[in-house]
Design a protein around this motif. Structure first.
Motif, PDB file in Angstrom:
ATOM      1  N   GLN A  27      -9.318  -6.921   1.888  1.00 57.19           N
ATOM      2  CA  GLN A  27      -8.755  -6.386   3.140  1.00 57.19           C
ATOM      3  C   GLN A  27      -9.552  -5.149   3.541  1.00 57.19           C
ATOM      4  O   GLN A  27      -9.160  -4.015   3.284  1.00 57.19           O
ATOM      5  CB  GLN A  27      -7.277  -6.041   2.948  1.00 57.19           C
ATOM      6  CG  GLN A  27      -6.438  -7.197   2.434  1.00 57.19           C
ATOM      7  CD  GLN A  27      -6.382  -8.371   3.386  1.00 57.19           C
ATOM      8  OE1 GLN A  27      -6.329  -8.182   4.605  1.00 57.19           O
ATOM      9  NE2 GLN A  27      -6.411  -9.578   2.867  1.00 57.19           N
ATOM     10  N   LEU A  28     -10.705  -5.395   4.145  1.00 47.19           N
ATOM     11  CA  LEU A  28     -11.673  -4.347   4.477  1.00 47.19           C
ATOM     12  C   LEU A  28     -11.843  -4.325   5.997  1.00 47.19           C
ATOM     13  O   LEU A  28     -11.827  -5.385   6.626  1.00 47.19           O
ATOM     14  CB  LEU A  28     -12.990  -4.716   3.787  1.00 47.19           C
ATOM     15  CG  LEU A  28     -14.049  -3.669   3.466  1.00 47.19           C
ATOM     16  CD1 LEU A  28     -13.500  -2.568   2.575  1.00 47.19           C
ATOM     17  CD2 LEU A  28     -15.237  -4.344   2.795  1.00 47.19           C
ATOM     18  N   ASP A  79     -13.225  -5.074  -1.980  1.00 43.01           N
ATOM     19  CA  ASP A  79     -11.881  -5.167  -1.412  1.00 43.01           C
ATOM     20  C   ASP A  79     -11.901  -6.295  -0.380  1.00 43.01           C
ATOM     21  O   ASP A  79     -12.828  -6.391   0.424  1.00 43.01           O
ATOM     22  CB  ASP A  79     -11.517  -3.826  -0.765  1.00 43.01           C
ATOM     23  CG  ASP A  79     -10.165  -3.837  -0.084  1.00 43.01           C
ATOM     24  OD1 ASP A  79      -9.287  -4.617  -0.512  1.00 43.01           O
ATOM     25  OD2 ASP A  79      -9.994  -3.055   0.868  1.00 43.01           O
ATOM     26  N   LYS A 112      -4.767  -5.928  -7.224  1.00 40.63           N
ATOM     27  CA  LYS A 112      -4.370  -4.527  -7.154  1.00 40.63           C
ATOM     28  C   LYS A 112      -2.853  -4.396  -7.304  1.00 40.63           C
ATOM     29  O   LYS A 112      -2.133  -5.264  -6.827  1.00 40.63           O
ATOM     30  CB  LYS A 112      -4.825  -3.919  -5.818  1.00 40.63           C
ATOM     31  CG  LYS A 112      -6.338  -3.903  -5.684  1.00 40.63           C
ATOM     32  CD  LYS A 112      -6.783  -3.052  -4.518  1.00 40.63           C
ATOM     33  CE  LYS A 112      -6.791  -3.823  -3.229  1.00 40.63           C
ATOM     34  NZ  LYS A 112      -7.435  -3.077  -2.118  1.00 40.63           N
ATOM     35  N   GLU A 116     -14.463  -0.404  -0.555  1.00 40.58           N
ATOM     36  CA  GLU A 116     -13.014  -0.143  -0.606  1.00 40.58           C
ATOM     37  C   GLU A 116     -12.673   0.929   0.419  1.00 40.58           C
ATOM     38  O   GLU A 116     -13.230   2.031   0.381  1.00 40.58           O
ATOM     39  CB  GLU A 116     -12.647   0.316  -2.026  1.00 40.58           C
ATOM     40  CG  GLU A 116     -11.226   0.817  -2.196  1.00 40.58           C
ATOM     41  CD  GLU A 116     -10.181  -0.243  -1.891  1.00 40.58           C
ATOM     42  OE1 GLU A 116      -9.641  -0.220  -0.760  1.00 40.58           O
ATOM     43  OE2 GLU A 116      -9.923  -1.096  -2.759  1.00 40.58           O
ATOM     44  N   ASP A 117     -11.777   0.601   1.353  1.00 40.38           N
ATOM     45  CA  ASP A 117     -11.428   1.564   2.391  1.00 40.38           C
ATOM     46  C   ASP A 117     -10.297   2.495   1.982  1.00 40.38           C
ATOM     47  O   ASP A 117     -10.111   3.547   2.596  1.00 40.38           O
ATOM     48  CB  ASP A 117     -11.068   0.854   3.702  1.00 40.38           C
ATOM     49  CG  ASP A 117      -9.903  -0.100   3.548  1.00 40.38           C
ATOM     50  OD1 ASP A 117      -9.864  -0.836   2.540  1.00 40.38           O
ATOM     51  OD2 ASP A 117      -9.030  -0.106   4.430  1.00 40.38           O
TER      52      ASP A 117
HETATM   53 MN    MN Z   1      -8.455  -2.387   2.049  1.00 39.13          MN
END
Ligand code: MN
Length: 132
Positions: free
Chosen positions: A57-58, A55, A107, A11-12
């Motif tokens: 969208q990493l 996640d 999320k 997770e960014d």
């Molecule tokens: Mn992300």
């Protein structure tokens, strides 16, 4: 409880990570973090976690590609992967399952749902043992 189990959180976003980490620590898990896809692959391969929160969208490679790579690697193919998907991204959920994720959470994720999901995946027998 999930005491002593190792969970990788790819997770960014710091705020999302802090939330997931808090739930995992409460359950007694050891938490590993990755902030890019490359880190996630390295951490999963070397750390062999019992569960991965991924996640989608990493930073590259994204969570879908990371999942595909973990599924194609003998040492990581059976690790449960739960995708963390953004509600706004149409297709994330279908893509996550198609890439090999076992489940997905949208999320923002509630602490209760994270706790339930973590316990569900850490308490069920591994696929290697399920046939015996
Ligand atoms: Mn992300």
């Amino acid at each position: 409880m999930a005491t002593g189990r190792r969970v990788l959180v790819a997770e960014d976003n710091d705020a999302n990570y802090v939330l997931v980490q808090a739930v995992l620590r409460k359950l007694g898990c050891e938490v590993l973090r990755a902030t890019t896809g490359e880190e996630a692959i390295a951490a999963a391969t070397s750390g062999l976690p019992d569960l991965v929160y991924m996640d989608i969208q990493l930073p590259p490679p994204n969570g879908l590609e990371v999942t595909r790579r973990l599924r194609s690697n003998q040492t990581t193919r059976d690790i449960p992967i739960v995708a963390l998907t953004a509600q706004a991204m149409v297709g994330d959920q279908e893509g996550a399952l198609a890439a090999g994720c076992d489940a997905y959470l949208t999320k923002p994720v509630s602490m209760q749902l994270l706790e339930e999901t973590t316990e569900r995946f850490l308490n069920k027998p591994g696929r290697e043992n399920s046939g015996s």
